[in-house]
Scaffold this motif. Structure first.
Motif, short mmCIF file in Angstrom:
data_model
loop_
_atom_site.label_atom_id
_atom_site.label_comp_id
_atom_site.label_asym_id
_atom_site.label_seq_id
_atom_site.Cartn_x
_atom_site.Cartn_y
_atom_site.Cartn_z
N THR A 153 1.06 -1.20 -0.18
CA THR A 153 -0.17 -0.15 0.25
C THR A 153 1.49 1.01 -0.11
O THR A 153 1.97 1.22 1.08
CB THR A 153 -0.72 0.45 1.42
N SER A 154 0.47 2.51 -0.62
CA SER A 154 1.27 3.24 -0.88
C SER A 154 1.14 4.35 0.53
O SER A 154 -0.21 4.09 1.00
CB SER A 154 1.03 4.24 -1.67
N MET A 155 2.22 4.43 1.48
CA MET A 155 2.15 5.67 1.95
C MET A 155 1.39 6.92 2.10
O MET A 155 2.19 7.35 1.14
CB MET A 155 3.59 5.82 2.40
N ILE A 156 1.53 7.46 3.15
CA ILE A 156 0.61 8.90 3.06
C ILE A 156 1.32 9.63 3.94
O ILE A 156 1.48 9.68 4.81
CB ILE A 156 -0.97 9.25 2.81
N ASP A 157 2.12 10.98 3.30
CA ASP A 157 3.06 11.78 4.25
C ASP A 157 1.54 12.88 4.53
O ASP A 157 -0.09 12.28 4.39
CB ASP A 157 4.10 12.88 3.65
N ALA A 158 2.14 13.38 5.89
CA ALA A 158 1.18 14.87 6.39
C ALA A 158 0.30 15.80 5.26
O ALA A 158 -0.74 15.89 5.70
CB ALA A 158 2.22 15.80 7.09
N ASN A 159 0.76 15.74 4.50
CA ASN A 159 0.62 16.37 2.79
C ASN A 159 -0.85 15.57 2.14
O ASN A 159 -1.41 15.98 1.15
CB ASN A 159 0.98 17.35 2.34
N GLY A 160 -0.79 14.58 2.77
CA GLY A 160 -1.58 14.06 1.87
C GLY A 160 -1.18 13.36 0.70
O GLY A 160 -1.94 13.00 -0.45
N ARG A 161 -0.30 13.36 -0.11
CA ARG A 161 0.54 12.70 -0.42
C ARG A 161 1.45 11.14 -0.45
O ARG A 161 1.76 11.25 0.82
CB ARG A 161 2.18 13.73 -1.41
N SER A 162 1.91 10.97 -1.91
CA SER A 162 1.99 9.60 -1.78
C SER A 162 3.33 9.44 -2.14
O SER A 162 4.71 9.91 -2.17
CB SER A 162 0.69 8.82 -2.98
N GLU A 163 3.41 7.84 -2.36
CA GLU A 163 5.05 7.32 -2.69
C GLU A 163 5.44 8.22 -3.83
O GLU A 163 6.47 7.81 -4.11
CB GLU A 163 5.12 6.13 -2.84
N GLN A 164 5.07 8.79 -4.73
CA GLN A 164 5.55 9.07 -6.21
C GLN A 164 5.94 10.25 -6.15
O GLN A 164 6.38 11.17 -6.52
CB GLN A 164 4.16 10.13 -6.54
N VAL A 165 6.24 10.81 -3.83
CA VAL A 165 7.11 11.75 -4.22
C VAL A 165 7.73 11.39 -3.29
O VAL A 165 7.69 11.93 -2.43
CB VAL A 165 6.31 13.69 -3.14
N LYS A 166 8.99 11.04 -4.67
CA LYS A 166 10.22 10.18 -3.59
C LYS A 166 10.69 10.81 -2.73
O LYS A 166 11.43 10.18 -1.45
CB LYS A 166 11.56 9.63 -4.66
N GLU A 167 11.25 11.84 -2.38
CA GLU A 167 12.36 12.91 -1.82
C GLU A 167 11.58 13.20 -0.10
O GLU A 167 12.02 13.35 0.51
CB GLU A 167 12.29 14.41 -2.18
N ARG A 168 10.08 12.33 -0.26
CA ARG A 168 9.30 13.34 0.89
C ARG A 168 9.35 11.42 1.45
O ARG A 168 8.85 11.22 2.56
CB ARG A 168 7.68 13.99 1.01
N MET A 169 9.07 10.86 0.64
CA MET A 169 8.29 9.18 0.98
C MET A 169 9.58 8.42 0.82
O MET A 169 9.24 7.10 0.61
CB MET A 169 7.67 8.67 0.43
N ASP A 170 10.77 8.08 1.40
CA ASP A 170 11.87 7.54 1.19
C ASP A 170 12.02 7.20 2.91
O ASP A 170 12.81 7.15 3.23
CB ASP A 170 13.68 8.04 0.96
N CYS A 171 10.65 5.89 3.05
CA CYS A 171 10.67 5.47 4.07
C CYS A 171 12.09 4.20 4.96
O CYS A 171 11.87 3.20 3.88
CB CYS A 171 9.35 4.72 4.36
N GLU A 172 12.81 4.41 5.43
CA GLU A 172 13.65 3.66 5.66
C GLU A 172 13.88 2.50 7.34
O GLU A 172 14.65 1.20 6.98
CB GLU A 172 15.08 4.17 5.99
N GLY A 173 12.68 2.78 7.74
CA GLY A 173 12.55 2.32 9.35
C GLY A 173 11.22 2.14 9.58
O GLY A 173 10.61 3.00 9.70
N VAL A 174 10.89 1.01 10.83
CA VAL A 174 9.27 1.34 11.27
C VAL A 174 9.55 0.52 12.45
O VAL A 174 10.63 -0.25 12.70
CB VAL A 174 8.58 0.09 9.76
N ALA A 175 8.97 0.90 13.25
CA ALA A 175 8.77 0.50 14.53
C ALA A 175 7.30 0.34 15.36
O ALA A 175 6.56 0.98 14.85
CB ALA A 175 9.61 0.97 15.42
#
Length: 328
Positions: free
Chosen positions: A97-119
């Motif tokens: 599933t595409s992750m969503i940032d605080a501005n409602g933008r998806s993984e298509q905005v790579k520079e904002r959505m480079d996720c490296e860790g999860v807990a």
């Protein structure tokens, strides 16, 4: 790419084929490697090109279901399968599933959505990002259909974090351990003035910045806490001269405190003579009988030259009462 408003994130089922890996050292049936016993592994592939780029993984309390993240900005949900001997045998079809940032933008905005860790934390999924350095908190359940509901203070000055060298590791410590449930982060290759890796405990009684001694050419890619509060960190090496390498280091939980410079025992070191690839994710599973399992996964960078691996080890060390005292 232009930002995309996302009222409902895109979700897709990704079929997975798995091939079992019986031996960790290539050409050898050796099972014990220091304090780790190799249990088994799988190599995963798919007809869907979306599979890949897994950068971190966390298992749910049932020890089968897992949540992972891709550095392409995707959540990954699935379950592992085991054979009659209890070894990894496969993974169920994955929900990506595409992750969503605080501005409602998806993984298509790579520079904002480079996720490296999860807990995982009570009622929340925490995700750490590079590029735009941050730790976002998502509701759990409901993370896959939600933007973040909060952003945690980093404590580490943002200007100290390199563009593609930021917070690779985020892990929540056990509540009865030295960090009392605090959330720790460690940078991949961002350094303090002494050349040590930047790290911090973001909350709890030992909140503050600390440092991790850098080990040669290795970069930290993930980490997880043991039940006693010690921190395991996964580290990766790559050079054209030496090729790929990985190691797992154990840092005493009692050593982690504001201003400290910490180091630890290397539990495992492996090069291209072993079944490894670009190892990026690590988690700890505690079996009902008390056995501690360590699962590591690789990021294939969506390259035909790399593999999606999941490897499992058992921690065979028996901690003495004296060692346990030193962690407190």
């Amino acid at each position: 790419m232009p930002s995309v408003a996302a009222t409902l994130p895109v979700s897709e089922i990704v079929p997975v084929k798995s091939r079992q890996i019986d031996n960790f050292k290539i050409g050898s049936d050796q099972k014990l490697f220091g304090k780790l016993e190799f249990i088994g592994g799988i190599e995963m592939s798919s007809s869907n090109a979306l599979l890949g780029a897994i950068s971190s993984i966390r298992f749910r309390p049932d020890r089968k279901s897992f949540l992972a993240v891709m550095d392409t900005g995707h959540w990954v949900e699935g379950k592992i399968k085991r054979d009659q001997k209890g070894r990894l045998a496969g993974a169920s079809d994955l929900t990506v599933t595409s992750m969503i940032d605080a501005n409602g933008r998806s993984e298509q905005v790579k520079e904002r959505m480079d996720c490296e860790g999860v807990a995982l934390r009570d009622g929340a999924v925490l995700a750490s990002y590079e590029g735009l350095h941050r730790v976002d908190s998502y509701p759990d359940p409901g993370f896959a259909r939600s933007g973040p509901v909060a952003t945690l203070p980093l404590l580490i000055p943002e200007q100290s974090l390199g563009g593609n060298r930021g917070l690779e590791t985020i892990a929540v410590s056990p509540k009865d351990g030295p960090l009392a449930g605090g959330t720790a982060v460690v940078a991949e290759r961002s350094f303090d003035t002494a050349g040590h890796l930047l790290a911090a405990v973001l909350d709890g009684p030992r909140k503050g910045v600390f440092s991790v001694v850098r080990k040669g050419p290795f970069a930290v890619t993930d980490g997880a806490f043991l039940p006693n509060g010690d921190l395991l960190i996964l580290e990766r090496r790559f050079s054209f001269a030496e090729g790929l390498g990985m190691q797992i280091r154990r840092i005493r939980g009692g050593d982690i405190k504001p201003g400290a410079v910490v180091d630890g025992e290397i539990l495992l070191n492996a090069d291209m003579g072993y079944q490894i690839d670009n190892m990026e994710g690590l988690d700890v599973i505690v079996e009902p009988g008390g056995d501690i399992r360590i699962i590591i996964v690789s990021d294939d960078n969506h390259s035909i030259l790399e593999r999606n691996l999941m490897l499992e080890f058992r921690l065979v060390e028996i901690e003495t009462a004296q060692e346990k005292t030193r962690t407190m």
